[in-house]
Design a protein around this motif. Structure first.
Motif, PDB file in Angstrom:
ATOM      1  N   GLY A 181      -8.028 -46.066 -33.623  1.00 12.67           N
ATOM      2  CA  GLY A 181      -7.076 -46.365 -32.550  1.00 12.67           C
ATOM      3  C   GLY A 181      -6.900 -47.841 -32.286  1.00 12.67           C
ATOM      4  N   HIS A 182      -7.785 -48.669 -32.817  1.00 13.38           N
ATOM      5  CA  HIS A 182      -7.658 -50.123 -32.664  1.00 13.38           C
ATOM      6  C   HIS A 182      -6.750 -50.673 -33.754  1.00 13.38           C
ATOM      7  CE1 HIS A 182     -11.528 -50.991 -30.125  1.00 13.38           C
ATOM      8  NE2 HIS A 182     -10.748 -50.054 -29.595  1.00 13.38           N
ATOM      9  N   LYS A 183      -5.809 -51.518 -33.328  1.00 14.01           N
ATOM     10  CA  LYS A 183      -4.832 -52.063 -34.272  1.00 14.01           C
ATOM     11  C   LYS A 183      -5.045 -53.535 -34.565  1.00 14.01           C
ATOM     12  CE  LYS A 183      -1.252 -48.766 -32.856  1.00 14.01           C
ATOM     13  NZ  LYS A 183       0.131 -48.607 -32.351  1.00 14.01           N
ATOM     14  N   SER A 184      -5.929 -54.167 -33.831  1.00 17.49           N
ATOM     15  CA  SER A 184      -6.178 -55.595 -34.025  1.00 17.49           C
ATOM     16  C   SER A 184      -7.553 -55.806 -34.643  1.00 17.49           C
ATOM     17  CB  SER A 184      -6.099 -56.325 -32.676  1.00 17.49           C
ATOM     18  OG  SER A 184      -6.437 -57.686 -32.833  1.00 17.49           O
ATOM     19  N   VAL A 185      -7.596 -56.656 -35.660  1.00 17.58           N
ATOM     20  CA  VAL A 185      -8.858 -57.008 -36.318  1.00 17.58           C
ATOM     21  C   VAL A 185      -8.982 -58.522 -36.348  1.00 17.58           C
ATOM     22  CG1 VAL A 185     -10.094 -57.038 -38.508  1.00 17.58           C
ATOM     23  CG2 VAL A 185      -9.021 -54.922 -37.729  1.00 17.58           C
ATOM     24  N   SER A 186     -10.152 -59.010 -35.980  1.00 21.52           N
ATOM     25  CA  SER A 186     -10.448 -60.444 -36.052  1.00 21.52           C
ATOM     26  C   SER A 186     -11.689 -60.667 -36.897  1.00 21.52           C
ATOM     27  CB  SER A 186     -10.665 -61.022 -34.652  1.00 21.52           C
ATOM     28  OG  SER A 186      -9.497 -60.924 -33.874  1.00 21.52           O
ATOM     29  N   TRP A 187     -11.715 -61.798 -37.572  1.00 19.76           N
ATOM     30  CA  TRP A 187     -12.865 -62.181 -38.396  1.00 19.76           C
ATOM     31  C   TRP A 187     -13.519 -63.426 -37.813  1.00 19.76           C
ATOM     32  CZ3 TRP A 187     -14.849 -59.440 -42.434  1.00 19.76           C
ATOM     33  CH2 TRP A 187     -14.051 -58.445 -42.996  1.00 19.76           C
ATOM     34  N   TYR A 188     -14.857 -63.431 -37.855  1.00 17.96           N
ATOM     35  CA  TYR A 188     -15.632 -64.557 -37.366  1.00 17.96           C
ATOM     36  C   TYR A 188     -16.729 -64.894 -38.374  1.00 17.96           C
ATOM     37  CZ  TYR A 188     -13.603 -63.746 -32.723  1.00 17.96           C
ATOM     38  OH  TYR A 188     -12.732 -63.600 -31.662  1.00 17.96           O
ATOM     39  N   GLN A 189     -17.093 -66.176 -38.404  1.00 17.88           N
ATOM     40  CA  GLN A 189     -18.219 -66.633 -39.211  1.00 17.88           C
ATOM     41  C   GLN A 189     -19.342 -67.057 -38.269  1.00 17.88           C
ATOM     42  OE1 GLN A 189     -18.519 -70.724 -40.768  1.00 17.88           O
ATOM     43  NE2 GLN A 189     -18.456 -69.852 -42.822  1.00 17.88           N
ATOM     44  N   GLN A 190     -20.543 -66.555 -38.503  1.00 18.41           N
ATOM     45  CA  GLN A 190     -21.682 -66.943 -37.677  1.00 18.41           C
ATOM     46  C   GLN A 190     -22.771 -67.543 -38.563  1.00 18.41           C
ATOM     47  OE1 GLN A 190     -23.760 -63.853 -35.432  1.00 18.41           O
ATOM     48  NE2 GLN A 190     -24.351 -65.337 -33.867  1.00 18.41           N
ATOM     49  N   VAL A 191     -22.936 -68.844 -38.436  1.00 16.27           N
ATOM     50  CA  VAL A 191     -24.010 -69.542 -39.127  1.00 16.27           C
ATOM     51  C   VAL A 191     -25.288 -69.346 -38.323  1.00 16.27           C
ATOM     52  CG1 VAL A 191     -24.812 -71.819 -39.826  1.00 16.27           C
ATOM     53  CG2 VAL A 191     -22.408 -71.212 -40.106  1.00 16.27           C
ATOM     54  N   LEU A 192     -26.414 -69.270 -39.015  1.00 15.87           N
ATOM     55  CA  LEU A 192     -27.702 -68.996 -38.373  1.00 15.87           C
ATOM     56  C   LEU A 192     -27.957 -69.946 -37.202  1.00 15.87           C
ATOM     57  CD1 LEU A 192     -29.992 -66.988 -38.865  1.00 15.87           C
ATOM     58  CD2 LEU A 192     -31.198 -68.789 -40.116  1.00 15.87           C
ATOM     59  N   GLY A 193     -28.243 -69.366 -36.043  1.00 18.62           N
ATOM     60  CA  GLY A 193     -28.575 -70.169 -34.874  1.00 18.62           C
ATOM     61  C   GLY A 193     -27.382 -70.646 -34.069  1.00 18.62           C
ATOM     62  N   GLN A 194     -26.177 -70.212 -34.443  1.00 18.60           N
ATOM     63  CA  GLN A 194     -24.975 -70.635 -33.733  1.00 18.60           C
ATOM     64  C   GLN A 194     -24.161 -69.440 -33.261  1.00 18.60           C
ATOM     65  OE1 GLN A 194     -22.663 -73.484 -35.914  1.00 18.60           O
ATOM     66  NE2 GLN A 194     -24.465 -74.620 -36.616  1.00 18.60           N
ATOM     67  N   GLY A 195     -23.195 -69.698 -32.406  1.00 19.39           N
ATOM     68  CA  GLY A 195     -22.269 -68.657 -31.988  1.00 19.39           C
ATOM     69  C   GLY A 195     -21.210 -68.407 -33.046  1.00 19.39           C
ATOM     70  N   PRO A 196     -20.604 -67.223 -33.036  1.00 16.82           N
ATOM     71  CA  PRO A 196     -19.545 -66.931 -34.005  1.00 16.82           C
ATOM     72  C   PRO A 196     -18.357 -67.895 -33.862  1.00 16.82           C
ATOM     73  CG  PRO A 196     -20.326 -64.915 -32.940  1.00 16.82           C
ATOM     74  CD  PRO A 196     -20.924 -66.061 -32.195  1.00 16.82           C
ATOM     75  N   GLN A 197     -17.762 -68.226 -35.007  1.00 15.86           N
ATOM     76  CA  GLN A 197     -16.570 -69.083 -35.048  1.00 15.86           C
ATOM     77  C   GLN A 197     -15.392 -68.253 -35.552  1.00 15.86           C
ATOM     78  OE1 GLN A 197     -16.462 -72.525 -34.225  1.00 15.86           O
ATOM     79  NE2 GLN A 197     -18.492 -72.116 -33.404  1.00 15.86           N
ATOM     80  N   PHE A 198     -14.268 -68.325 -34.838  1.00 15.72           N
ATOM     81  CA  PHE A 198     -13.078 -67.542 -35.165  1.00 15.72           C
ATOM     82  C   PHE A 198     -12.445 -67.997 -36.469  1.00 15.72           C
ATOM     83  CE2 PHE A 198      -9.322 -65.112 -34.272  1.00 15.72           C
ATOM     84  CZ  PHE A 198      -8.251 -65.896 -34.653  1.00 15.72           C
ATOM     85  N   ILE A 199     -12.122 -67.022 -37.345  1.00 21.38           N
ATOM     86  CA  ILE A 199     -11.465 -67.350 -38.612  1.00 21.38           C
ATOM     87  C   ILE A 199     -10.010 -66.877 -38.585  1.00 21.38           C
ATOM     88  CG2 ILE A 199     -11.577 -67.209 -41.129  1.00 21.38           C
ATOM     89  CD1 ILE A 199     -14.455 -66.268 -40.912  1.00 21.38           C
ATOM     90  N   PHE A 200      -9.796 -65.583 -38.352  1.00 22.33           N
ATOM     91  CA  PHE A 200      -8.457 -65.000 -38.370  1.00 22.33           C
ATOM     92  C   PHE A 200      -8.360 -63.861 -37.358  1.00 22.33           C
ATOM     93  CE2 PHE A 200      -6.463 -66.823 -41.988  1.00 22.33           C
ATOM     94  CZ  PHE A 200      -7.396 -66.936 -43.012  1.00 22.33           C
ATOM     95  N   GLN A 201      -7.113 -63.596 -36.911  1.00 21.55           N
ATOM     96  CA  GLN A 201      -6.793 -62.355 -36.235  1.00 21.55           C
ATOM     97  C   GLN A 201      -5.562 -61.740 -36.881  1.00 21.55           C
ATOM     98  OE1 GLN A 201      -5.078 -62.426 -32.333  1.00 21.55           O
ATOM     99  NE2 GLN A 201      -5.160 -60.210 -32.141  1.00 21.55           N
ATOM    100  N   TYR A 202      -5.620 -60.424 -37.099  1.00 23.95           N
ATOM    101  CA  TYR A 202      -4.477 -59.671 -37.612  1.00 23.95           C
ATOM    102  C   TYR A 202      -4.161 -58.530 -36.656  1.00 23.95           C
ATOM    103  CZ  TYR A 202      -3.999 -62.008 -42.053  1.00 23.95           C
ATOM    104  OH  TYR A 202      -3.748 -62.947 -43.019  1.00 23.95           O
ATOM    105  N   TYR A 203      -2.856 -58.340 -36.462  1.00 20.56           N
ATOM    106  CA  TYR A 203      -2.386 -57.224 -35.642  1.00 20.56           C
ATOM    107  C   TYR A 203      -1.156 -56.662 -36.307  1.00 20.56           C
ATOM    108  CZ  TYR A 203      -0.402 -54.605 -31.748  1.00 20.56           C
ATOM    109  OH  TYR A 203       0.119 -53.613 -30.960  1.00 20.56           O
ATOM    110  N   GLU A 204      -1.127 -55.353 -36.494  1.00 17.53           N
ATOM    111  CA  GLU A 204       0.001 -54.706 -37.149  1.00 17.53           C
ATOM    112  C   GLU A 204       0.351 -55.398 -38.466  1.00 17.53           C
ATOM    113  OE1 GLU A 204       1.240 -51.905 -36.472  1.00 17.53           O
ATOM    114  OE2 GLU A 204       1.284 -51.517 -34.325  1.00 17.53           O
ATOM    115  N   LYS A 205      -0.650 -55.742 -39.226  1.00 16.00           N
ATOM    116  CA  LYS A 205      -0.542 -56.330 -40.568  1.00 16.00           C
ATOM    117  C   LYS A 205      -0.042 -57.764 -40.576  1.00 16.00           C
ATOM    118  CE  LYS A 205       2.012 -52.941 -41.995  1.00 16.00           C
ATOM    119  NZ  LYS A 205       2.922 -52.163 -42.868  1.00 16.00           N
TER     120      LYS A 205
END
Lengths: 112, 113
Positions: free
Chosen positions: B28-52
């Motif tokens: 049911g979720h249509k939005s997907v986001s990707w994040y990179q998390q280096v050891l010891g740090q918070g996640p960093q935003f890479i991409f968001q996709y919605y409806e392709k």
């Protein structure tokens, strides 16, 4: 300024005590503020979130306090338990995006 | 209900290689986001996709690309891998495109040798 500043870096609390983690931001366009809990080897799990139209939100033992004028928000964990030992991240996002800006994390250790 | 699922869980590659990471969102979720998390740090935003369609891009080089499929699953591709790409890659899904609660998978641990 896109940063979210989080403190402390680490926190040690005795079982039954209150854990308090603080975050501050500069960008007034932020309008969604979630907190995530992350255990080693796992992804972040959404704990609780707040929007700037309220000053406090409580869910079980977890409470967010939000101070819009000071641009600060905090997570309070009441009656802290050893199972709460994890890394906690605050985050923020702006109105028209899903892009979350994360703080640097707080490693919480709760000792019996 | 199943949460966000990511595959593979672990991956070891060498410098210069290419990698594809996969994500299936919550039903049911249509939005997907990707994040990179280096050891010891918070996640960093890479991409968001919605409806392709790409709805947001973080400060990552063009070696990083992604796409979303009609069933809302997503792939993250990284070309010409560098040692610094070693990280936990997280996928998050949400119901819609803007400012809604995001739920993360457990990530793919990528190690570059």
């Amino acid at each position: 300024q896109q940063q979210v500043k989080q403190s402390p870096q680490s926190l040690i609390v005795q079982k039954g005590g209150i854990s308090i983690i603080n975050c501050a931001y500069e960008n007034t366009a932020f309008d969604y503020f979630p907190w995530y809990q992350q255990f080693p080897g796992k992804g972040p799990a959404l704990l609780i979130a707040i929007r700037p139209d309220v000053s406090e939100k409580k869910e079980g033992r977890f409470t967010i306090s939000f101070n819009k004028s000071a641009k600060q928000f905090s997570l309070h964990i009441m009656d802290s338990q050893p199972g709460d030992s994890a890394t906690y991240f605050c985050a923020a996002s702006m109105k028209n995006t899903d892009k979350l800006i994360f703080g640097t994390g707080t490693r919480l250790q709760v000792f019996p | 209900d199943a949460g966000v699922t990511q595959s593979p869980t672990h991956l070891i590659k060498t410098r210069g290689q290419h990698v594809t990471l996969r994500c299936s969102p919550i039903s049911g979720h249509k939005s997907v986001s990707w994040y990179q998390q280096v050891l010891g740090q918070g996640p960093q935003f890479i991409f968001q996709y919605y409806e392709k369609e790409e709805r947001g891009r973080g400060n990552f080089p063009d070696r990083f690309s992604a796409r979303q499929f009609p069933n809302y699953s997503s792939e993250l591709n990284v070309n010409a891998l560098l040692l610094g790409d070693s990280a936990l890659y997280l996928c998050a899904s949400s119901p819609g495109p803007r400012n809604q609660p995001q739920h993360f998978g457990d990530g793919t641990r990528l190690s570059i040798l």
